[in-house]
Design a protein around this motif. Structure first.
Motif, mmCIF file in Angstrom:
data_model
loop_
_atom_site.group_PDB
_atom_site.id
_atom_site.type_symbol
_atom_site.label_atom_id
_atom_site.label_comp_id
_atom_site.label_asym_id
_atom_site.label_seq_id
_atom_site.Cartn_x
_atom_site.Cartn_y
_atom_site.Cartn_z
ATOM 1 N N TYR A 1 -22.631 -39.984 37.454
ATOM 2 C CA TYR A 1 -22.982 -38.590 37.215
ATOM 3 C C TYR A 1 -24.047 -38.493 36.135
ATOM 4 N N HIS A 2 -25.080 -37.683 36.387
ATOM 5 C CA HIS A 2 -26.089 -37.379 35.392
ATOM 6 C C HIS A 2 -25.630 -36.110 34.696
ATOM 7 N N ILE A 3 -25.692 -36.074 33.397
ATOM 8 C CA ILE A 3 -25.374 -34.853 32.657
ATOM 9 C C ILE A 3 -26.705 -34.140 32.454
ATOM 10 N N VAL A 4 -26.804 -32.940 33.023
ATOM 11 C CA VAL A 4 -28.073 -32.232 33.073
ATOM 12 C C VAL A 4 -27.931 -30.802 32.567
ATOM 13 N N VAL A 5 -29.052 -30.216 32.210
ATOM 14 C CA VAL A 5 -29.154 -28.797 31.919
ATOM 15 C C VAL A 5 -29.778 -28.178 33.153
ATOM 16 N N ALA A 6 -29.099 -27.166 33.712
ATOM 17 C CA ALA A 6 -29.602 -26.571 34.950
ATOM 18 C C ALA A 6 -29.331 -25.076 34.963
ATOM 19 N N ILE B 1 -33.252 -28.737 34.745
ATOM 20 C CA ILE B 1 -34.299 -28.558 33.740
ATOM 21 C C ILE B 1 -34.550 -29.847 32.973
ATOM 22 N N GLU B 2 -33.456 -30.461 32.481
ATOM 23 C CA GLU B 2 -33.599 -31.678 31.678
ATOM 24 C C GLU B 2 -32.345 -32.530 31.820
ATOM 25 N N ARG B 3 -32.532 -33.839 31.788
ATOM 26 C CA ARG B 3 -31.412 -34.780 31.852
ATOM 27 C C ARG B 3 -31.009 -35.167 30.436
ATOM 28 N N LEU B 4 -29.702 -35.044 30.137
ATOM 29 C CA LEU B 4 -29.219 -35.301 28.778
ATOM 30 C C LEU B 4 -28.454 -36.606 28.639
ATOM 31 N N GLY B 5 -28.042 -37.200 29.747
ATOM 32 C CA GLY B 5 -27.280 -38.439 29.672
ATOM 33 C C GLY B 5 -26.661 -38.767 31.016
ATOM 34 N N LEU C 1 -27.031 -36.385 21.940
ATOM 35 C CA LEU C 1 -26.374 -35.275 21.256
ATOM 36 C C LEU C 1 -27.354 -34.309 20.604
ATOM 37 N N ASP C 2 -28.521 -34.794 20.193
ATOM 38 C CA ASP C 2 -29.522 -33.895 19.605
ATOM 39 C C ASP C 2 -30.006 -32.888 20.647
ATOM 40 N N LYS C 3 -30.274 -33.367 21.853
ATOM 41 C CA LYS C 3 -30.715 -32.476 22.925
ATOM 42 C C LYS C 3 -29.600 -31.509 23.328
ATOM 43 N N MET D 1 -27.494 -26.008 23.395
ATOM 44 C CA MET D 1 -26.395 -25.093 23.090
ATOM 45 C C MET D 1 -26.854 -24.009 22.113
ATOM 46 N N ALA D 2 -27.771 -24.343 21.221
ATOM 47 C CA ALA D 2 -28.336 -23.344 20.314
ATOM 48 C C ALA D 2 -29.145 -22.301 21.085
ATOM 49 N N LYS D 3 -29.718 -22.712 22.217
ATOM 50 C CA LYS D 3 -30.478 -21.789 23.064
ATOM 51 C C LYS D 3 -29.571 -20.971 23.977
ATOM 52 N N GLY D 4 -28.267 -21.281 23.993
ATOM 53 C CA GLY D 4 -27.334 -20.478 24.792
ATOM 54 C C GLY D 4 -26.773 -21.160 26.014
ATOM 55 N N ALA D 5 -27.029 -22.436 26.198
ATOM 56 C CA ALA D 5 -26.490 -23.154 27.360
ATOM 57 C C ALA D 5 -24.982 -23.330 27.203
#
Length: 127
Positions: free
Chosen positions: A18-23, A34-38, A56-58, A63-67
């Motif tokens: 599994y890719h951990i992603v922002v979508a 949008i971006e792959r985080l791990g 973790l930085d990403k 999360m600061a942007k509201g994800a």
């Protein structure tokens, strides 16, 4: 646009990775992101460091942007100490199904017997 941090399945048949992603939450599970985080490899033993890798930085930046993280990703973040996952409690799940069913039937029988008893006591005695 609601943004989520979730897992997207990759790998071959019966060998998931599994890719951990922002979508975008409206995008398909394995579709555009949008971006792959791990990544997460459930086939590796739990004590291996290569089982889960997260930037973790990403994650913190998104999360600061509201994800919003999904339930499974929130478990990973809780283990990493980034976010606290609220404890859930479902005591019925711990009880085997047969015992649960027997308990429900006993409760129904007691409920149906309770109204019948006062009605019988209220009736005048037969002469």
């Amino acid at each position: 646009m609601p943004v989520v941090i979730r897992m997207a399945r990759a790998g071959t048949k019966k060998r998931p990775v599994y890719h951990i992603v922002v979508a975008d939450s409206r995008a398909p599970r394995d579709g555009r992101f949008i971006e792959r985080l791990g990544y997460f490899n459930p086939l590796l033993p739990k004590d291996k460091a290569e089982r889960l890798k997260l930037d973790l930085d990403k994650v913190k930046a998104w999360m600061a942007k509201g994800a919003q993280p999904s339930d499974r990703v929130m478990r990973f973040l809780d283990a990493a100490g980034v976010m606290k996952r609220p404890k859930r409690n479902n005591p019925e799940k711990a009880v085997p199904r047969k015992e649960r069913k027997a308990k429900e039937e006993a409760a129904k029988a007691a409920a149906s017997a309770a109204p019948a008893a006062p009605a019988a006591a209220a009736a005048p005695p037969a002469a």
